[in-house]
Scaffold this motif. Structure first.
Motif, PDB file in Angstrom:
ATOM      1  N   ASP A   1      22.696  68.847  11.540  1.00 56.85           N
ATOM      2  CA  ASP A   1      23.161  69.054  10.165  1.00 56.85           C
ATOM      3  C   ASP A   1      24.543  68.470   9.921  1.00 56.85           C
ATOM      4  O   ASP A   1      24.891  68.097   8.797  1.00 56.85           O
ATOM      5  N   GLU A   2      25.354  68.332  10.974  1.00 60.10           N
ATOM      6  CA  GLU A   2      26.672  67.721  10.803  1.00 60.10           C
ATOM      7  C   GLU A   2      26.540  66.256  10.362  1.00 60.10           C
ATOM      8  O   GLU A   2      27.249  65.793   9.468  1.00 60.10           O
ATOM      9  N   GLY A   3      25.632  65.543  10.995  1.00 58.96           N
ATOM     10  CA  GLY A   3      25.375  64.157  10.583  1.00 58.96           C
ATOM     11  C   GLY A   3      24.778  64.094   9.193  1.00 58.96           C
ATOM     12  O   GLY A   3      25.048  63.155   8.432  1.00 58.96           O
ATOM     13  N   CYS A   4      23.947  65.098   8.847  1.00 60.89           N
ATOM     14  CA  CYS A   4      23.350  65.135   7.502  1.00 60.89           C
ATOM     15  C   CYS A   4      24.414  65.262   6.424  1.00 60.89           C
ATOM     16  O   CYS A   4      24.296  64.685   5.344  1.00 60.89           O
ATOM     17  N   ALA A   5      25.444  66.034   6.716  1.00 60.23           N
ATOM     18  CA  ALA A   5      26.535  66.197   5.748  1.00 60.23           C
ATOM     19  C   ALA A   5      27.208  64.856   5.466  1.00 60.23           C
ATOM     20  O   ALA A   5      27.527  64.526   4.313  1.00 60.23           O
ATOM     21  N   ALA A   6      27.411  64.076   6.544  1.00 59.58           N
ATOM     22  CA  ALA A   6      28.037  62.761   6.366  1.00 59.58           C
ATOM     23  C   ALA A   6      27.132  61.835   5.563  1.00 59.58           C
ATOM     24  O   ALA A   6      27.592  61.107   4.663  1.00 59.58           O
TER      25      ALA A   6
ATOM     26  N   VAL B   1      26.974  58.843  13.678  1.00 58.09           N
ATOM     27  CA  VAL B   1      26.530  58.837  12.291  1.00 58.09           C
ATOM     28  C   VAL B   1      27.726  58.978  11.352  1.00 58.09           C
ATOM     29  O   VAL B   1      27.772  58.346  10.273  1.00 58.09           O
ATOM     30  N   ASN B   2      28.699  59.789  11.737  1.00 51.00           N
ATOM     31  CA  ASN B   2      29.906  59.927  10.911  1.00 51.00           C
ATOM     32  C   ASN B   2      30.628  58.583  10.769  1.00 51.00           C
ATOM     33  O   ASN B   2      31.101  58.222   9.682  1.00 51.00           O
ATOM     34  N   LEU B   3      30.714  57.860  11.882  1.00 54.78           N
ATOM     35  CA  LEU B   3      31.376  56.554  11.833  1.00 54.78           C
ATOM     36  C   LEU B   3      30.604  55.578  10.944  1.00 54.78           C
ATOM     37  O   LEU B   3      31.194  54.857  10.128  1.00 54.78           O
TER      38      LEU B   3
ATOM     39  N   ASP C   1      19.614  61.942  17.861  1.00 59.51           N
ATOM     40  CA  ASP C   1      20.390  63.173  18.132  1.00 59.51           C
ATOM     41  C   ASP C   1      21.244  63.585  16.935  1.00 59.51           C
ATOM     42  O   ASP C   1      22.389  64.039  17.087  1.00 59.51           O
ATOM     43  N   VAL C   2      20.693  63.449  15.732  1.00 58.74           N
ATOM     44  CA  VAL C   2      21.428  63.833  14.521  1.00 58.74           C
ATOM     45  C   VAL C   2      21.122  65.288  14.200  1.00 58.74           C
ATOM     46  O   VAL C   2      19.974  65.732  14.281  1.00 58.74           O
TER      47      VAL C   2
END
Length: 915
Positions: A806-811, A780-782, A803-804
């Protein structure tokens, strides 16, 4: 000669003969002048003459200042004179372009353009040349949905579309022969001359390339060039900034000048003399009259002769739509009952009706069928191209007799000479001819009017400029028909294989040694056909495709009967067509490129053999294609049947063709010519692998690329397959808008490739579904890095069960707040977001740059605390969210109350809430 008799049919309505302006355009691809037959010129990656732009801008500023000062000194008398000149030019162009001619002067009547003109389908396109026969382009694109591209009206050619703010100075309009380019130009000029549109333009200078060719060896200034065509402007200073002028260069494909855009010769003064090619090059580049507007028309094969860096808009004329075909026949034929019968007959033959996209063919069909379907006529109604064009040839010959031309020229001699001219110029790739070309074929130029009577004024003189004459056929399909007839008669009468005429030294050793006996005649004519098939298959640009159809069609008894009385045949033309049929089927079995074998099926139609197609059509209709093991010939037939079907090419379903006999990847490889013609390809759950992905990538890169939607969900592609897709998405031909990749075992490695594709220029992708893949936060970051790029225009992203956290949510929150942010829909259902992730995304919703309208959080472990964060975001100004899905979460009653209050409050924009 009466002035109106010097004009010829145009390419909008073949029956239509334009006063002074219309020109014919051939339908073969190899139409570039001899200088351009080699490697194409190479252009700098930095644009068009980048090393001169700085100096040019300085010069332009100085010129502009001088022009402004000079304009202040123009007296009232000078301004009145300019206005009078403008009026004189308008009157001249009005007189020249207001009328169209139907047929020859004694055959038809003068028709006002405004009475018969039908608005053509014109769209924005690309300037790439196309390397296939133009009839083939019409046949494969005839069923494309008219809503795919934005239509542009003829008079709006220099006006930007909504959302486009760049100025348009140079427009390149392309289209196949006879599709309507020249008459579109004529309509533009006529509306301007009549004061109806584009009145901000002061002067229009139509300068067709075929006329400029006549003075290509001259050395003169731009003013000298214009004064040759428009003596009325001699007193005007067209370089003055007060004038907005438009140059129209019609027929780039007819240009015989060496337009060298790599030349360092730079002209800025309209009075400075140079060769004509240098003048035009500097005018197009903008060194001469940098404020002047330029409109260039061309057939597709020559569209890239002007570098794309110099063109601000490319448009494409696509001819008649399905309703416009019927509208044409209603306008053309006063007896509406007869018009309906003609339309019904054409619809009964798919090959004929497809050709009706070309207005010229509509005219030919109307001319022939109006006569044959009249009560006084009896005979077989044409069902093939050869029959239709042969009837047309006979009709034109009869018209010649009605005009009572001198009897010194026999019909047979005239046709053979014209056929020889047609064949020689077809092989050379020429669509316009000059006096020396006619003399080579034994045609006396002084008797050109006699020949013109044969084929609806085949010849005409251009404006009387330097007493020079330019000759042409009404349309290259007529040239191809005459060339094929010449090839057939040369063999029948003299045992000469016309392909040996190309190599004269071989001719001398062969043509006099042929035995004229019936049995050998049958063998030899089959040999002629086989050689013609081979020559056509080896042609790189398909310029012999239609010629081959006509040549084979002439061997049938029905067409021989038509020619009786018109031509004297000394040989025996009968032969066993089965040998030719079997040879063609043998070539189809070897499965050459689709562009080649598709034409061979049309050849079988001309020979009256439809056995392969009928068998495959039965399988398609019964829905049993995936249950039968097809031979290579049958696969080719399947492609032909699908591409010539009357069904709109909207959705291709791979499941219909995959079975126990053949796997998905193999089907894709075999049916790739079909897949790339569809708007939507549904390949989900079919067992597609990397090999199939490679084939699809080729479809995405094809020119033109018609695919707009692609569903490959449920196939084990992995990151390797996604990388292949991504390379296709990055190609400038790709126009894919929607891509579904659910359940494809994609990881973060595949996300990196997709991110690169999303920021490619251009990227047309608007919807991407990656649900149920193992992307994780790293993937998701990419993706987010790509989504934040200004080049990315993605509007809908589905990441359900990926498999997202909160880290992916930030991105993703950073994507929502980026400027610009195009994202409108986001699906994060069935991920482990929890309240922490929802809070991060709620922060993005509050940002002024966020335009998100639809958001899904189903099954994400959200509680009251997440609802509170969303409540705050939805009350923010602005918040564009219209739809919110929070089903399958632990919201509690208090959380539900918070969000329900917002939905019920008219002050907020939330319209749909799922709890």
């Amino acid at each position: 000669m009466d002035e109106t008799q010097t004009f010829r049919d145009g390419d909008f309505c073949p029956e239509i003969r334009s006063v002074n302006q219309e020109r014919s355009e051939p339908s073969c691809v190899s139409i570039k002048s001899e200088w351009s037959m080699g490697c194409p010129p190479k252009f700098s990656d930095k644009g068009c003459f980048p090393d001169r732009r700085i100096h040019q801008e300085k010069s332009d500023r100085e010129t502009g200042q001088n022009n402004w000062k000079r304009s202040q000194r123009i007296s009232i008398r000078d301004q009145d004179n300019a206005s009078q000149v403008d009026s004189v030019v308008k009157r001249k162009l009005n007189l020249k372009f207001q009328c169209l001619y139907e047929g020859t002067p004694k055959q038809g009547t003068q028709t006002l353009l405004n009475e018969i003109y039908t608005e053509l389908y014109i769209t924005e396109g690309q300037s790439d040349s196309c390397n296939e026969h133009e009839v083939r382009q019409i046949e494969t694109q005839s069923r494309r949905a008219a809503t795919e591209d934005t239509a542009i009206k003829c008079n709006d050619i220099f006006r930007s579309l909504p959302g486009q703010d760049k100025p348009i100075r140079i427009v390149l309009t392309k289209g196949v022969a006879g599709i309507g380019k020249t008459v579109s130009v004529q309509k533009f000029i006529l509306d301007w001359a009549e004061g109806k549109d584009n009145q901000d333009i002061h002067l229009i200078f139509p300068l067709p390339f075929r006329e400029i060719n006549l003075i290509q060896d001259q050395k003169l200034s731009l003013l000298d060039l214009l004064h040759m065509f428009f003596t009325e402007i001699k007193e005007l200073d067209i370089s003055s900034s007060e004038y907005k002028v438009l140059f129209i260069f019609d027929g780039l494909d007819e240009c015989r000048l060496s337009l060298d855009f790599q030349s360092d010769v730079r002209l800025c003064d309209v009075t400075e003399s140079a060769s004509v090619d240098v003048l035009l090059m500097n005018l197009i580049v903008g060194n001469l009259l940098p404020s002047a507007f330029i409109w260039i028309t061309s057939r597709p094969a020559a569209a890239d002769l002007v570098p794309s860096e110099c063109v601000h808009r490319v448009t494409e004329v696509r001819g008649f739509s399905e309703p416009q075909k019927e509208e044409y026949f209603r306008k053309r034929i006063s007896d509406q009952s007869l018009a309906n019968r003609i339309t019904s007959h054409l619809k009964s033959s798919r090959s004929l009706y497809i050709m009706c996209h070309i207005p010229v063919f509509c005219w030919i069909s109307a001319t022939v069928l109006e006569m044959l379907l009249s009560p006084a006529e009896r005979g077989e109604i044409p069902k093939t191209l050869t029959q239709m064009y042969t009837h047309f040839l006979i009709l034109q010959t009869n018209i010649k007799h009605e005009k009572d031309y001198a009897k010194t020229v026999k019909d047979g001699d005239m046709i053979l000479k014209l056929g020889k001219l047609a064949f020689q110029q077809l092989v050379k790739g020429n669509l316009i001819f000059y006096e020396e070309d006619l003399r080579e074929c034994g045609i006396d130029v002084t008797e050109a009017s006699v020949y013109s009577g044969l084929c609806t004024q085949i010849f005409r003189e251009e404006f009387g400029l330097y007493q020079g004459k330019v000759f042409c056929f009404v349309h290259l399909s007529i040239q191809e028909h005459l060339a094929a007839l010449y090839g057939h008669l040369s063999f029948i009468n003299d045992n000469i294989n016309v392909f040996d005429l190309i190599n004269k030294e071989r001719l001398m050793s062969k043509c006099f040694n042929l035995i004229k006996c019936n049995s050998s005649q049958q063998i030899l004519i089959s040999n002629l056909h086989q050689k013609a098939v081979d020559k056509t298959l080896h042609s790189k640009n398909g310029h012999l495709d239609l010629f081959l159809r006509f040549l084979l069609g002439f061997s049938l008894d029905c067409n021989q009967t038509l020619l009786q009385g018109l031509l004297t045949q000394t040989g025996n033309s009968s032969h066993n067509k089965e040998k030719t049929v079997q040879y063609i089927k043998k070539k189809i079995k070897k499965n050459p490129s689709p562009e080649k074998f598709l034409n061979l099926f049309h050849c079988l139609n001309e020979l009256g053999d439809c056995s392969l197609m009928e068998q495959i059509q039965h399988y398609v209709t019964a829905g049993t294609v995936n249950k039968v093991k097809l031979s290579s010939s049958q696969w080719s037939a399947l492609i032909f049947v699908l591409l010539t079907s009357e069904q709109d090419m909207n959705v291709f379903k791979l499941k219909d063709f995959v079975g126990s006999q053949i796997k998905a990847d193999e089907v894709l490889l075999k049916l790739l010519p079909v897949v790339k013609e569809y708007r939507s390809a549904q390949l989900n759950n079919c067992g597609v692998t990397d090999e199939g992905c490679a084939a699809l990538t080729s479809a995405l890169r094809s020119n033109p690329s018609h695919l707009r939607e692609l569903n490959v969900s449920g196939n084990i592609l992995g990151s390797s397959g996604v990388k292949l897709f991504s390379s296709g998405l990055e190609n400038h031909h790709c126009k894919l808008e929607k891509l579904w990749l659910r359940y494809c075992e994609i990881t973060d490695e595949g996300c990196a490739a997709l991110a690169s594709a999303l920021i490619s220029n251009p990227s047309h992708l608007r919807e991407l579904d990656l649900s149920w893949n193992k992307l994780g936060d790293s993937g998701v970051n990419l993706l987010s890095d790509g989504l934040k790029d200004p080049q990315c225009k993605l509007e809908k992203l589905c990441l359900s069960s990926c498999d997202v956290t909160d880290e992916g949510c930030a991105a993703l929150a950073s994507v929502m707040t980026s400027n610009p942010s195009h994202l409108r829909e986001l699906d994060l259902s069935w991920n482990k977001l929890r309240d922490s992730g929802v809070k991060l995304l709620s922060g993005g919703l509050e940002n002024p740059h966020c335009k998100l309208e639809i958001l899904w959080f189903s099954g994400c472990g959200v509680t009251y605390h997440g609802c509170a964060a969303l409540d705050s975001a939805l009350k923010s100004n602005p918040s564009h969210l219209r739809e919110l899905d929070l089903t399958k979460n632990k919201l509690t009653d208090s959380g539900v109350k918070l969000l329900s209050a917002i939905r019920n409050n008219a002050d907020y924009k939330l319209e749909t809430l799922r709890l």
